[in-house]
Design an enzyme around this catalytic site. Structure first.
Site, short mmCIF file in Angstrom:
data_model
loop_
_atom_site.label_atom_id
_atom_site.label_comp_id
_atom_site.label_asym_id
_atom_site.label_seq_id
_atom_site.Cartn_x
_atom_site.Cartn_y
_atom_site.Cartn_z
N GLY A 119 -15.05 2.75 68.07
CA GLY A 119 -16.14 3.45 67.45
C GLY A 119 -17.08 2.69 66.56
O GLY A 119 -17.28 1.50 66.72
N SER A 120 -17.58 3.40 65.63
CA SER A 120 -18.74 3.06 64.84
C SER A 120 -18.61 1.75 64.06
O SER A 120 -17.55 1.40 63.57
CB SER A 120 -19.00 4.19 63.85
OG SER A 120 -20.01 3.86 62.94
#
Length: 148
Positions: A62-63
């Protein structure tokens, strides 16, 4: 005891019990830096605390903001003692690098051969060390004896 070779993404030493996951975690939205627990309800380790443990997972997920969550957890003392990965993850490495630079605290991040990663046992005792500039993971049989 068994020894595995690894490669440091972020150098350091650590020891503790292994927490081994087959599912990646995003620290951004998936981890609470205040108490060191997994808060991603869809993650199989939801509710698990990893503070002080050696976390082994295939990669992060993810981020890019996950770096800041990991750095904050290192600052607070709620981060894993070290992180072992089967695939390189620059976002996790950046979080550990930032924590070292800003707070003077270390969370080693290592890259393990995928075949060796598959042999890691949840709850086993592990030690991360550097020998001649190379990362070594020393695996023990179980939890360390209680301290007097």
């Amino acid at each position: 005891m068994r020894r595995l070779s690894a490669r440091f993404l972020v150098e350091g030493t650590a020891e503790g019990l292994l927490t081994v996951w087959s599912t990646p975690l995003s620290f951004w939205g998936g981890f609470d830096s205040a108490d060191g627990r997994v808060i991603d309800r869809s993650h199989p380790a939801f509710g698990t605390a990893v503070a002080g443990r050696i976390l082994a997972m295939p990669s992060g997920r993810g981020s890019s903001s996950a770096s800041s969550v990991l750095a904050e957890a290192v600052r607070r003392g709620t981060a894993p003692a070290a992180i072992l990965l089967a695939m390189p993850d620059p976002i996790i490495a950046v979080g550990a690098i930032v924590a070292r630079r800003l707070y003077g605290r270390t969370c080693p991040v290592l890259l393990c051969d995928p075949a060796d990663f598959g042999q890691l046992a949840d709850g086993a005792r592990a030690e991360i060390r550097s020998e001649d500039g190379l990362a070594v993971v020393v695996l023990g049989e179980g939890p360390p004896p209680p301290r007097a």
